[in-house]
Design a protein around this motif. Structure first.
Motif, PDB file in Angstrom:
ATOM      1  N   SER A 211       0.820  -1.211   0.000  1.00 14.60           N
ATOM      2  CA  SER A 211       0.000   0.000   0.000  1.00 14.60           C
ATOM      3  C   SER A 211       0.857   1.264   0.000  1.00 14.60           C
ATOM      4  N   GLN A 212       2.183   1.088   0.045  1.00 11.32           N
ATOM      5  CA  GLN A 212       3.072   2.242   0.088  1.00 11.32           C
ATOM      6  C   GLN A 212       3.284   2.810  -1.318  1.00 11.32           C
ATOM      7  N   PRO A 213       3.624   4.091  -1.415  1.00 10.74           N
ATOM      8  CA  PRO A 213       3.885   4.692  -2.731  1.00 10.74           C
ATOM      9  C   PRO A 213       5.096   4.054  -3.392  1.00 10.74           C
ATOM     10  N   GLY A 214       5.150   4.134  -4.708  1.00 11.90           N
ATOM     11  CA  GLY A 214       6.177   3.424  -5.447  1.00 11.90           C
ATOM     12  C   GLY A 214       7.240   4.298  -6.069  1.00 11.90           C
ATOM     13  N   THR A 215       7.581   5.431  -5.468  1.00 14.09           N
ATOM     14  CA  THR A 215       8.647   6.263  -6.015  1.00 14.09           C
ATOM     15  C   THR A 215       9.970   5.508  -5.891  1.00 14.09           C
ATOM     16  N   PRO A 216      10.977   5.867  -6.674  1.00 17.01           N
ATOM     17  CA  PRO A 216      12.241   5.123  -6.636  1.00 17.01           C
ATOM     18  C   PRO A 216      12.859   5.019  -5.243  1.00 17.01           C
ATOM     19  N   VAL A 217      12.832   6.129  -4.496  1.00 16.08           N
ATOM     20  CA  VAL A 217      13.417   6.093  -3.143  1.00 16.08           C
ATOM     21  C   VAL A 217      12.625   5.150  -2.248  1.00 16.08           C
ATOM     22  N   ASP A 218      11.297   5.252  -2.305  1.00 17.22           N
ATOM     23  CA  ASP A 218      10.463   4.363  -1.503  1.00 17.22           C
ATOM     24  C   ASP A 218      10.687   2.910  -1.909  1.00 17.22           C
ATOM     25  N   GLN A 219      10.764   2.686  -3.216  1.00 20.44           N
ATOM     26  CA  GLN A 219      10.890   1.320  -3.702  1.00 20.44           C
ATOM     27  C   GLN A 219      12.159   0.663  -3.199  1.00 20.44           C
ATOM     28  N   GLU A 220      13.223   1.434  -3.098  1.00 19.61           N
ATOM     29  CA  GLU A 220      14.475   0.872  -2.597  1.00 19.61           C
ATOM     30  C   GLU A 220      14.308   0.364  -1.170  1.00 19.61           C
ATOM     31  N   LEU A 221      13.640   1.144  -0.331  1.00 22.72           N
ATOM     32  CA  LEU A 221      13.414   0.724   1.045  1.00 22.72           C
ATOM     33  C   LEU A 221      12.443  -0.448   1.114  1.00 22.72           C
ATOM     34  N   ILE A 222      11.401  -0.389   0.268  1.00 23.01           N
ATOM     35  CA  ILE A 222      10.437  -1.483   0.235  1.00 23.01           C
ATOM     36  C   ILE A 222      11.134  -2.788  -0.151  1.00 23.01           C
ATOM     37  N   ASN A 223      12.027  -2.709  -1.132  1.00 15.47           N
ATOM     38  CA  ASN A 223      12.756  -3.899  -1.553  1.00 15.47           C
ATOM     39  C   ASN A 223      13.619  -4.452  -0.429  1.00 15.47           C
ATOM     40  N   CYS A 224      14.173  -3.558   0.375  1.00 12.02           N
ATOM     41  CA  CYS A 224      14.972  -4.008   1.522  1.00 12.02           C
ATOM     42  C   CYS A 224      14.125  -4.833   2.480  1.00 12.02           C
ATOM     43  N   VAL A 225      12.880  -4.416   2.665  1.00  9.81           N
ATOM     44  CA  VAL A 225      11.980  -5.175   3.537  1.00  9.81           C
ATOM     45  C   VAL A 225      11.694  -6.536   2.915  1.00  9.81           C
ATOM     46  N   GLY A 226      11.466  -6.532   1.604  1.00 11.47           N
ATOM     47  CA  GLY A 226      11.231  -7.797   0.914  1.00 11.47           C
ATOM     48  C   GLY A 226      12.387  -8.760   1.073  1.00 11.47           C
ATOM     49  N   ARG A 260      16.385 -12.135  -4.123  1.00  6.43           N
ATOM     50  CA  ARG A 260      17.247 -12.334  -2.962  1.00  6.43           C
ATOM     51  C   ARG A 260      17.191 -13.782  -2.491  1.00  6.43           C
ATOM     52  N   ALA A 261      16.007 -14.370  -2.514  1.00  2.97           N
ATOM     53  CA  ALA A 261      15.876 -15.754  -2.089  1.00  2.97           C
ATOM     54  C   ALA A 261      16.693 -16.690  -2.986  1.00  2.97           C
ATOM     55  N   LEU A 262      16.700 -16.424  -4.287  1.00  3.55           N
ATOM     56  CA  LEU A 262      17.465 -17.267  -5.214  1.00  3.55           C
ATOM     57  C   LEU A 262      18.961 -17.188  -4.935  1.00  3.55           C
ATOM     58  N   VAL A 263      19.409 -16.090  -4.384  1.00  2.00           N
ATOM     59  CA  VAL A 263      20.829 -15.907  -4.099  1.00  2.00           C
ATOM     60  C   VAL A 263      21.207 -16.517  -2.750  1.00  2.00           C
ATOM     61  N   ASP A 264      20.382 -16.282  -1.719  1.00  2.00           N
ATOM     62  CA  ASP A 264      20.784 -16.606  -0.345  1.00  2.00           C
ATOM     63  C   ASP A 264      19.981 -17.699   0.344  1.00  2.00           C
ATOM     64  N   VAL A 265      18.783 -17.993  -0.143  1.00  4.78           N
ATOM     65  CA  VAL A 265      17.882 -18.842   0.632  1.00  4.78           C
ATOM     66  C   VAL A 265      17.670 -20.214   0.013  1.00  4.78           C
ATOM     67  N   VAL A 286      13.617 -11.519 -13.011  1.00  6.69           N
ATOM     68  CA  VAL A 286      14.009 -12.005 -11.683  1.00  6.69           C
ATOM     69  C   VAL A 286      15.465 -12.455 -11.694  1.00  6.69           C
ATOM     70  N   ALA A 287      15.860 -13.185 -12.735  1.00 11.85           N
ATOM     71  CA  ALA A 287      17.226 -13.686 -12.819  1.00 11.85           C
ATOM     72  C   ALA A 287      18.226 -12.542 -12.898  1.00 11.85           C
ATOM     73  N   ALA A 288      17.935 -11.561 -13.752  1.00 12.65           N
ATOM     74  CA  ALA A 288      18.841 -10.423 -13.882  1.00 12.65           C
ATOM     75  C   ALA A 288      18.924  -9.637 -12.590  1.00 12.65           C
ATOM     76  N   ASN A 289      17.790  -9.479 -11.905  1.00 11.06           N
ATOM     77  CA  ASN A 289      17.777  -8.758 -10.634  1.00 11.06           C
ATOM     78  C   ASN A 289      18.615  -9.487  -9.586  1.00 11.06           C
ATOM     79  N   ALA A 290      18.576 -10.820  -9.626  1.00  6.85           N
ATOM     80  CA  ALA A 290      19.348 -11.612  -8.659  1.00  6.85           C
ATOM     81  C   ALA A 290      20.843 -11.388  -8.835  1.00  6.85           C
ATOM     82  N   LEU A 291      21.280 -11.161 -10.076  1.00  5.87           N
ATOM     83  CA  LEU A 291      22.711 -10.942 -10.325  1.00  5.87           C
ATOM     84  C   LEU A 291      23.223  -9.703  -9.604  1.00  5.87           C
ATOM     85  N   LYS A 292      22.334  -8.745  -9.334  1.00  3.89           N
ATOM     86  CA  LYS A 292      22.760  -7.507  -8.676  1.00  3.89           C
ATOM     87  C   LYS A 292      23.182  -7.728  -7.233  1.00  3.89           C
TER      88      LYS A 292
END
Length: 403
Positions: A211-226, A260-265, A286-292
């Motif tokens: 339910s949180q806004p999806g601006t780039p700064v917010d998204q970075e923090l949201i992704n950290c929670v994920g 993140r799960a594909l990398v660590d879990v 998803v695969a490309a994102n995992a490489l980051k």
């Protein structure tokens, strides 16, 4: 409430407070002070208004029970009397600590005002019992800005007290927090409150996040929670949600968590399964994102890179390359020639050019002669030209380093 503890007797004695039930003056070594008025215990506690919530009513019951022993005025007098006493620092701090712990349960607002008026920051921790005893009433003080500019400090103390013990209470006020603090609070909830056997907390965090806004700064923090939730949530659940009707913000969150799960879990035997629940384009993202995240397992990293490549999602592969983690992986890879061969399969496209260069540089750092031989054997074309440029860069860096 139980009878007074020894600590309370000591506090009230040192500070010249007449305590209910004692009926005498307890002073220091000199002359006694005038006895403070003693309130009767016979009066019934006030009846909470019918409009109060169950949580507020519970807060009131706790406070009324506590106030039956010693009044806030008596604690205030005890606090004030310390100003004129010359005490060793540790003794004074002990008295203040015990006094505030008791006082905060009787009258949290008064105790906190006393802290902010006269003591250092660490003493606010001593008011935790009052916050924990009546969290709803304590939050009302935040809403009312009862402590002026210091309300921010009190709000942080409230969150600190509630985070590990009553996360549901924190969820109820998350929407009232400033945006930056809201997301950092959700991140803390994810870290401290998620457990394998408590899916309800994960669901609450999930619902708040999407339910949180999806601006780039917010998204970075949201992704950290994920990334935190992925350690406590079945990996296949992220893939299942991605296949359903979800918002753009929720999709980004799922991709981040699954990556993140594909990398660590995910264990080796289950590694590719969540990916192949998804359609090709999303699988590549998803695969490309995992490489980051800097995959340490080289075979897993190459697999992810191939999935991104084969999906045709070159934009996602380019995004993965934007993070230096892939370059670090390439440099440390134990199979440099295998990495070089993989790079030579990349299509000629502006979006894959930099990842080609980084792969060649990484491979050359491991086996310069072998990679040079491969490149020199190629016909004239972009791969040979760009590859030799990458080799020249590596050779120059090694020369500058004196290798």
């Amino acid at each position: 409430m139980n009878a007074m503890t020894t600590a309370k007797r000591y506090i009230l004695g040192c500070t010249h407070i007449a305590v209910l039930g004692l009926g005498l003056l307890l002073g220091f070594r000199e002359a006694p002070m005038q006895m403070l008025p003693v309130l009767s215990n016979g009066a019934a506690p006030p009846v909470p208004p019918k409009s109060k919530t169950e949580a507020q009513a519970s807060d009131d019951r706790d406070s009324n029970a506590a106030s039956a022993l010693v009044t806030s005025a008596e604690y205030s007098a005890a606090w004030d009397s310390l100003k004129d006493r010359f005490l060793p620092r540790q003794e004074r701090l002990l008295i203040q600590k015990n006094l505030l712990e008791e006082w905060s349960v009787i009258d949290l607002e008064a105790a906190v005002h006393a802290v902010f008026a006269e003591t250092t920051d660490e003493m606010i921790d001593c008011c935790a019992p009052g916050i924990q005893a009546a969290p709803t009433k304590a939050w009302e003080l935040v809403r009312a800005r009862a402590f002026g500019m210091e309300t921010l400090r009190f709000r942080r103390q409230w969150l600190k007290c509630m985070m590990g013990t009553k996360p549901v209470q924190v969820f109820s006020i998350v929407g009232e927090l400033p945006k930056g603090e809201r997301l950092s609070t959700l991140a803390s909830l994810a870290e401290f409150s998620c457990t394998d056997d408590d899916p309800a907390i994960r669901t609450d965090i999930w619902n708040q996040l999407i339910s949180q806004p999806g601006t780039p700064v917010d998204q970075e923090l949201i992704n950290c929670v994920g990334e935190r939730i992925c350690y406590f949530m079945p990996t296949t659940e992220f893939a299942t949600r991605l296949l359903g009707e979800i918002t753009t913000a929720e999709q980004k969150f799922c991709i981040s968590a699954l990556s993140r799960a594909l990398v660590d879990v995910v264990e080796d035997e289950d590694f590719p399964k969540p990916l192949f629940q998804l359609p090709a384009e999303m699988r590549g993202e998803v695969a490309a994102n995992a490489l980051k995240y800097g995959v340490q397992n080289e075979s897993r990293a190459l697999f992810l890179a191939n999935v991104a490549l084969e999906s045709g999602n070159l934009d996602a592969l380019q995004a993965a390359d934007a993070d230096p983690a892939f370059a670090c992986f390439a440099e440390e890879m134990k199979q440099p020639l295998a990495l070089a061969e993989w790079a030579l399969r990349l299509p000629q496209d502006p979006r894959t050019l930099e990842i080609f260069r980084q792969s060649i540089e990484g491979a050359a750092s491991g086996d310069f002669a072998g990679v040079r031989a491969k490149l020199q054997a190629l016909p004239q074309g972009w791969q040979r030209e760009q590859g030799l440029r990458a080799l020249a860069k590596v050779e120059k860096e090694h020369a500058e380093d004196g290798e």
